[in-house]
Design a protein around this motif. Sequence first.
Motif, short mmCIF file in Angstrom:
data_model
loop_
_atom_site.label_atom_id
_atom_site.label_comp_id
_atom_site.label_asym_id
_atom_site.label_seq_id
_atom_site.Cartn_x
_atom_site.Cartn_y
_atom_site.Cartn_z
N ALA A 205 0.83 -1.20 0.00
CA ALA A 205 0.00 0.00 0.00
C ALA A 205 0.86 1.26 0.00
CB ALA A 205 -0.92 -0.01 1.22
N GLU A 206 1.97 1.22 0.72
CA GLU A 206 2.86 2.38 0.81
C GLU A 206 3.55 2.67 -0.52
OE1 GLU A 206 6.93 3.75 3.20
OE2 GLU A 206 5.74 2.06 3.93
N ARG A 207 3.90 1.61 -1.26
CA ARG A 207 4.67 1.78 -2.49
C ARG A 207 3.84 1.69 -3.76
NH1 ARG A 207 7.37 -0.16 1.53
NH2 ARG A 207 9.59 0.27 1.86
N GLY A 208 2.58 1.23 -3.63
CA GLY A 208 1.77 0.98 -4.81
C GLY A 208 1.16 2.20 -5.45
N GLY A 209 1.20 3.33 -4.74
CA GLY A 209 0.77 4.58 -5.35
C GLY A 209 -0.73 4.74 -5.47
N SER A 210 -1.13 5.58 -6.40
CA SER A 210 -2.53 5.99 -6.53
C SER A 210 -3.45 4.89 -7.03
CB SER A 210 -2.63 7.20 -7.47
OG SER A 210 -2.14 6.85 -8.77
N ALA A 211 -2.89 3.82 -7.57
CA ALA A 211 -3.72 2.72 -8.07
C ALA A 211 -4.25 1.85 -6.95
CB ALA A 211 -2.93 1.87 -9.07
N VAL A 212 -3.75 2.01 -5.74
CA VAL A 212 -4.18 1.18 -4.61
C VAL A 212 -5.48 1.72 -4.03
CG1 VAL A 212 -3.64 0.49 -2.24
CG2 VAL A 212 -1.87 0.41 -4.00
#
Length: 390
Positions: A205-212
């Motif tokens: 969630a921290e690294r997945g960006g706006s697509a999460v």
Amino acid sequence: MPSPSREEPGLFIRDPYRFSDAMLIVPPALVECLELLDGRHTDLDLRAALTRITGRLETDEIVKHLLETLSNAGFLEDDTFARMQRDKKREFAEKPVREPSHAGSAYPENPDELRQTMGKYMGDGNAGPADGLFAIAAPHVSPSGGWQSYQSAYRMLRPEHRERTFVILATSHYGAPDKFGLTRKRFRTPLGDSETDTRLVDWLAERGGSAVEMEDYCHSFEHTVELQMIFLQHLMGANVKVLPILCGSYANSIYRGGKPEDNDGVKRFLDALGELRDREGDRLFWVLGVDMAHMGVRYQDQFECHAGHGVMENVAGRDEQRIARINAMDADGFWDLVQERHDDLKWCGSSPFYTFLKTAPEARGELLRYEQWNIDDRSVVSFAGMAFRK
């Protein structure tokens, strides 16, 4: 969809998001009126249509009854619907556990009956050596219709896989395109509560960006993860550790061209998932919850379909081409086939497959079983069991 009742013809309406529990059948004469409830037409337009349809000048009572019925059911975009939507999303977000949504319909609700059913589905034995096995693909169609493909995939699992975190890449039928739904919640089934690997969820969630989409509401009712869960719990234990990911469609790529990762949000998530794979390595095992083609009247085709016959023979050939590209781990070749004719085969598993192919290590796939199943008298779903080895 068309009413399933011959005694009550018309249009059957329900809310797949389950903001509303109501189910209505709109009589044939009133179906045409629904097209006018689009925010652009007026009450006068609706009354004029009803006058033409019924031959009556006085239509106020019909209009009032129609609008009140639809509104109370949550089927109009109004304050009632907004409240239902808000309440349901808040209710799911506050729960520590994702409760079973399809127990009692897709599979038995009683634990003993479910264990007995799973025993029948899986039978005895396994499917041979699991050397290098790191992923399987199984259907998400009703297990009663697809149990042989489920069996072919899940028989590949071994006791030594029990300590891994199972990354479940599953279709999000109702989620937004180019989005990935995550949740920290444990998944509950009649077999018990699984363990969600919150460390990996938070990292992604921290690294997945706006697509999460964190605590994605679609998890509350989507069946694609839940049906994998009962097989994993049956084989690996009730507290099996999972990382459930709902993959929204790559509709923008299918209809407008380009690759899914041309979307910056998708690219960032795929990069993060690939980094997670590199970092965790054999501590992960990948499970794809995917169906393939959806053909026939149920899926808005203008023709009926029957498994293994007529148009479905051609579909089998085209499915085979796509499966060959998946087995070759050829993401670009697979996606080129999906984009043909804007995916007229309607592979609902195309986004989990592509996500997997873009993030998987160099490997090879194997088709274990391919099936077509009449989900109703006029419509067919195709699916398969597959395995992937390094």
